[in-house]
Design an enzyme around this catalytic site. Structure first.
Site, PDB file in Angstrom:
ATOM      1  N   THR A  72      37.568  12.918  -8.538  1.00 17.26           N
ATOM      2  CA  THR A  72      38.601  12.612  -7.306  1.00 17.26           C
ATOM      3  C   THR A  72      37.892  12.468  -6.312  1.00 17.26           C
ATOM      4  OG1 THR A  72      40.461  14.069  -8.355  1.00 17.26           O
ATOM      5  CG2 THR A  72      40.551  13.810  -5.979  1.00 17.26           C
ATOM      6  N   SER A 200      33.593  12.512 -14.086  1.00 20.17           N
ATOM      7  CA  SER A 200      33.680  13.899 -13.833  1.00 20.17           C
ATOM      8  C   SER A 200      33.247  14.800 -15.180  1.00 20.17           C
ATOM      9  CB  SER A 200      35.253  14.090 -13.811  1.00 20.17           C
ATOM     10  OG  SER A 200      35.888  15.420 -13.782  1.00 20.17           O
ATOM     11  N   CYS A 330      51.546  18.153 -13.838  1.00 20.62           N
ATOM     12  CA  CYS A 330      52.421  18.514 -12.707  1.00 20.62           C
ATOM     13  C   CYS A 330      52.401  19.870 -12.526  1.00 20.62           C
ATOM     14  CB  CYS A 330      53.841  18.195 -13.497  1.00 20.62           C
ATOM     15  SG  CYS A 330      55.140  18.097 -12.290  1.00 20.62           S
TER      16      CYS A 330
END
Lengths: 378, 378
Positions: A72, A200, A330
């Site tokens: 990210t 990552s 989620c």
């Protein structure tokens, strides 16, 4: 009940050897890698050895690898720096990128006035290279193309070598989010035109909280995270020493065992596909391309029709000890529906999609057990 | 030769119990904390338990603690978000802040047109609260004050409670970089007006590459690192799970042993000060305030006159097995002179400054040995 872990694309289990190395680093490497004394030099040496090992993996030079806190941050760095340092005014991307790309682009659009253009994707998640060329040619603004190597939900592989050639011939920057493919597919950065590549550690059996950004040596970026002179003035902050060492070791393991791992997982996935076709109702649809040349072999996405039962599918799998994931991670618990499934089906509510993602640690026995649970749940 | 580690302010040694906990997390906690299944929930529970423990340490609420990759990212987040989300147009700071603050401010000035104003510091590094009030009152622009809790090179402690009161009465934001004090001084965030506070795990015997940002619940920030919905949508990226658990454990240890640790180090530092005064030439100057009420007890900065010999001082200490640091961490090996010493002496070349920084693991015997080496080197 033995648990079955089919969520490797979310985070892959750590290798025992990597944990041991990291524990040793944590215990023995006191000091700040920026220190000029003995303690500092020992830390610095461990970082640079890791950088060399990672660079060699990609046929890149050590000066092209910059450590970050994960995929990210790598994506944020590439996109923000393209705008702030390279004056990029337009970014061409796809609607099925990871949220760390899409949300950064949304930020750059709102706060920096950047123009963001989306390529269409077909029902398998594929882009059209002719559309990419057309979009690039339509405007002379300083442009960056950001297209992921393989999609994290359905696994579709983009032709990054060809995309790179198109960007090269138009003299524009090209960023690829390779978080899902590093460690799983061989990537030769010397033979392709790629300006920035994100990776990552925890996606290839390394630790969470560490990643890297490849920056092609033709580009010099300014820091996204400002601070000390770490990472040759490109990324401030004391280095995550144990994480760096662990990530490099995990990648080395993946490189040395790539073919073996791949063969195992490709066979496992093929077995899963056959079982879905023969043992489950025909309403269960395979959303990933079947050929591992087109789709990352670690990922298999299926969709079941939307029913009261299907809503409980992930929960039923979980109760049976099987960890898989919905279209999108989620954290809030509220199901919003996947933007990827929405983009390829033109309908976010088309059904209930479940991603199974594999590693070399999984077995066909686990697949058989999972099929039995799916059979009962549907 | 037993080595002596007097560079704890750069990075403090890991606690063995913390390394053990982290190894267990790395080995056993497979899964992504955002996963809704058993594996994910186990990771999530570990993160939230750590957050609770950290919040309680500061009398803060769990909703006010956000994990980052370290103090540098925390500082970048507070400053960038103040500008991007709160519309801050002016930032008042000091010339002796950490590079992660100063370089971020330089970026914000150049790229976002933010006005940056510096308070004067006296020869001990102290600011004048009347000047702060005057500066705040001189202009009605939306203002943020960013002043560190204790300086990392000389240890001077700023009165953050009083600074907070001034900011509160003027209804402006206040950020403090508390990287050097967290774990070493008690901080009650409920009794002070602080909008943002930055901390870093490896400064209090936790791992490198993890930190947190406290954001007072009156403020809601948007992400600096955009991505998934981690950290309640404030910081994208899969969490550094082992780092978070390790940092929380280290902080818990520091809290439970604060008085004991403090007494030990205060006595050690006092012994060092006396030895400098009695055993070293009078030209050796103590740059830190002596009273541990004014100066962080873990830090002692001295200056020796600039001579050919003094340039080799750190090297001679290193050869003797003693790790200390120059004014500033200098990863390039080239000595630029410290901006902190420059600011308090009005002369970057005033002499050669050396920072000794301590932990509860150091002994008076180590101080005696160091004094002997200093005596010979000068």
């Amino acid at each position: 009940m033995k648990s079955i872990y089919f969520d490797n694309a979310a985070s892959a289990p750590m290798l025992e050897s990597v944990v041991q190395s990291m524990s040793q680093v944590l215990m023995e490497m006191t000091g700040n890698p920026s220190g000029t004394h003995k303690h500092g030099r020992k830390c610095r040496a461990a970082i640079e050895k890791s950088r060399k090992s990672i660079a060699e993996n990609f046929n890149a030079s050590i000066g092209e690898i910059f450590f970050t806190s994960g995929g990210t941050e790598s994506n944020n760095t590439a996109l923000n720096c393209s705008v702030d340092q390279y004056g990029v005014q337009r970014i061409i991307t796809t609607p099925i990128e990871h949220p760390s790309v899409l949300n950064t682009l949304s930020f750059l659009k709102t706060k920096r006035g950047i123009q963001v253009e989306f390529l269409a994707v077909d029902n398998m998640g594929r882009i059209d290279l002719a559309e990419l060329e057309n979009k690039i040619n339509a405007q002379n603004d300083r442009t960056l193309v950001s297209i992921m190597h393989a999609n994290n939900e359905i696994g579709v592989i983009n032709p990054i070598a060809e995309i790179g050639e198109i960007c090269k011939s138009n003299n524009i920057l090209f960023h690829t989010d390779a978080v899902q493919t590093v460690g799983h597919l061989p990537i030769d950065l010397n033979s392709m035109y790629i300006s920035f590549l994100s990776a990552s550690g925890h996606k290839f059996h390394g630790p969470k909280g560490i990643g890297f950004l490849y920056v092609n040596s033709n580009n010099i970026i300014q820091p996204f995270i400002n601070g000390g002179s770490q990472e040759r003035n490109v990324r401030g902050g004391t280095e995550n020493l144990a994480g760096i060492v662990g990530m490099a070791e995990a990648l080395e393991y993946c490189k040395n065992n790539l073919d073996k791992k791949r063969q195992h997982v490709v066979a496992l996935r093929q077995y899963f596909i056959e079982k879905i076709k023969t043992a489950l109702p025909p309403t269960v649809k395979i959303m990933s391309m079947e050929d591992p040349e087109d789709c990352l072999y670690t990922i298999l996405n299926i969709m079941v029709p939307q029913t009261a039962k299907s809503d409980l599918l992930l929960m039923n799998l979980d109760i049976a000890g099987i960890s898989a994931s919905g279209g999108s991670a989620c954290s809030s618990g509220a199901e919003k529906g996947s933007h990827v499934i929405g983009a390829i089906t033109n309908n976010k509510q088309a059904g209930k999609s479940v991603r199974f993602s594999f590693s070399f640690l999984n077995t066909t026995e686990e697949v058989s057990q999972t099929i039995e649970v799916l059979k009962k749940s549907l």
